[in-house]
Write an enzyme that holds these catalytic residues in place. Structure first.
Site, PDB file in Angstrom:
ATOM      1  N   ASN A   1     -12.051   5.750  -5.317  1.00 21.43           N
ATOM      2  CA  ASN A   1     -11.327   4.730  -5.557  1.00 21.43           C
ATOM      3  C   ASN A   1     -12.218   3.918  -6.759  1.00 21.43           C
ATOM      4  O   ASN A   1     -13.314   3.862  -6.903  1.00 21.43           O
ATOM      5  CB  ASN A   1     -11.089   3.829  -4.459  1.00 21.43           C
ATOM      6  N   ILE A   2     -11.168   3.266  -7.669  1.00 18.69           N
ATOM      7  CA  ILE A   2     -12.037   2.556  -8.982  1.00 18.69           C
ATOM      8  C   ILE A   2     -11.217   0.854  -8.610  1.00 18.69           C
ATOM      9  O   ILE A   2     -10.050   0.920  -8.936  1.00 18.69           O
ATOM     10  CB  ILE A   2     -11.564   3.111  -9.975  1.00 18.69           C
ATOM     11  N   GLU A   3     -12.253   0.202  -8.641  1.00 14.60           N
ATOM     12  CA  GLU A   3     -11.718  -1.172  -8.366  1.00 14.60           C
ATOM     13  C   GLU A   3     -11.964  -2.020  -9.633  1.00 14.60           C
ATOM     14  O   GLU A   3     -12.489  -1.538 -10.775  1.00 14.60           O
ATOM     15  CB  GLU A   3     -12.621  -1.980  -7.141  1.00 14.60           C
TER      16      GLU A   3
ATOM     17  N   CYS B   1      -6.351   3.828  -6.469  1.00 14.77           N
ATOM     18  CA  CYS B   1      -6.929   4.608  -5.089  1.00 14.77           C
ATOM     19  C   CYS B   1      -7.512   6.030  -5.653  1.00 14.77           C
ATOM     20  O   CYS B   1      -7.058   6.607  -6.430  1.00 14.77           O
ATOM     21  CB  CYS B   1      -5.775   4.601  -4.145  1.00 14.77           C
TER      22      CYS B   1
ATOM     23  N   GLU C   1      -6.845   8.768  -3.967  1.00 16.46           N
ATOM     24  CA  GLU C   1      -5.775   9.868  -3.917  1.00 16.46           C
ATOM     25  C   GLU C   1      -5.178   9.915  -5.167  1.00 16.46           C
ATOM     26  O   GLU C   1      -5.027  10.991  -5.741  1.00 16.46           O
ATOM     27  CB  GLU C   1      -4.874   9.390  -2.671  1.00 16.46           C
TER      28      GLU C   1
ATOM     29  N   CYS D   1      -2.386   4.801   1.053  1.00 17.32           N
ATOM     30  CA  CYS D   1      -1.538   3.481   1.279  1.00 17.32           C
ATOM     31  C   CYS D   1       0.015   4.168   0.703  1.00 17.32           C
ATOM     32  O   CYS D   1       0.171   4.955   0.572  1.00 17.32           O
ATOM     33  CB  CYS D   1      -2.082   2.341   0.091  1.00 17.32           C
TER      34      CYS D   1
ATOM     35  N   CYS E   1       0.146   5.415  -2.556  1.00 14.62           N
ATOM     36  CA  CYS E   1      -0.303   6.782  -2.934  1.00 14.62           C
ATOM     37  C   CYS E   1       0.714   7.771  -2.276  1.00 14.62           C
ATOM     38  O   CYS E   1       0.790   8.932  -2.603  1.00 14.62           O
ATOM     39  CB  CYS E   1      -1.579   7.021  -2.318  1.00 14.62           C
TER      40      CYS E   1
END
Length: 140
Positions: free
Chosen positions: A46-48, A57, A59, A95, A98
Site C-alpha cells: 500500500n502507498i499512502e 492499496c 492489491e 476493500c 479493490c
C-alpha cells in the site's frame, strides 16, 4: 478448499511485500502477491499520501503493475496486513474498490487468500467477497 498453486509461497510473497509499503500516516502495512495464469508473481504494497484519497492499496498496486506489463489473466492474490513492524494480528480483507478491480480481471476459479502467516490463512472466491458484483457483462 484445495488450490492448484503454492498457497503458502504466495502468502510468503505477500508478507514480504509488506516491507515495500509506504505508510507514514497510518503505519498499517499491507502486502499483496498476485499470481498470473503464467505462474508469475507481482507484489505490491500500500502507498499512502497526505491526501488520503490519493492512497493506493496493495492489491491494486500489484494488479496495476501486472496489467501495465501486459498481464490480464490471474489465478490468485494473497493479502497480508498489520501494524508496521509487527506480525499481522488479524486477516486483512480487500476493500470495496479493490474487490471491484479484482472483478475486472478475475475468472470463476480466481482465489483471494487473506493471511496472518504462511500457515494461517483463509481462501475465498470473489463471489464470496463480492456477491452480485458489477462487471463488464453488466454494461454490454
Amino acid at each position: 478448499m484445495k488450490t492448484e498453486f503454492d498457497t503458502a509461497g504466495l502468502v510468503t510473497a505477500a508478507l514480504e511485500a509488506r516491507g515495500m509499503a509506504y505508510t507514514p500516516y497510518s503505519h498499517y502495512t499491507v502486502g499483496a502477491a498476485l499470481l498470473t495464469a503464467e505462474g508469475e508473481i507481482y507484489q505490491g504494497g500500500n502507498i499512502e499520501n497526505a491526501s488520503y484519497g490519493a492512497t493506493n492499496c496493495a492489491e491494486r498496486t500489484a494488479i496495476f503493475k501486472a496489467v501495465s506489463e501486459g498481464r490480464r489473466k490471474f489465478s490468485a492474490i494473497a493479502i497480508a496486513g498489520g501494524l508496521e513492524g509487527k506480525e499481522p494480528a488479524d486477516y486483512a480483507y480487500p476493500c470495496g474498490i479493490c474487490r471491484q478491480v479484482i472483478k475486472e480481471f478475475a475468472g470463476e476459479d480466481f482465489r483471494i487468500i487473506v493471511a496472518k502467516s504462511a500457515g494461517d490463512y483463509k481462501v475465498y472466491t470473489l463471489e464470496e467477497l463480492l456477491p452480485h458484483g458489477f462487471g463488464g457483462e453488466s454494461i454490454q
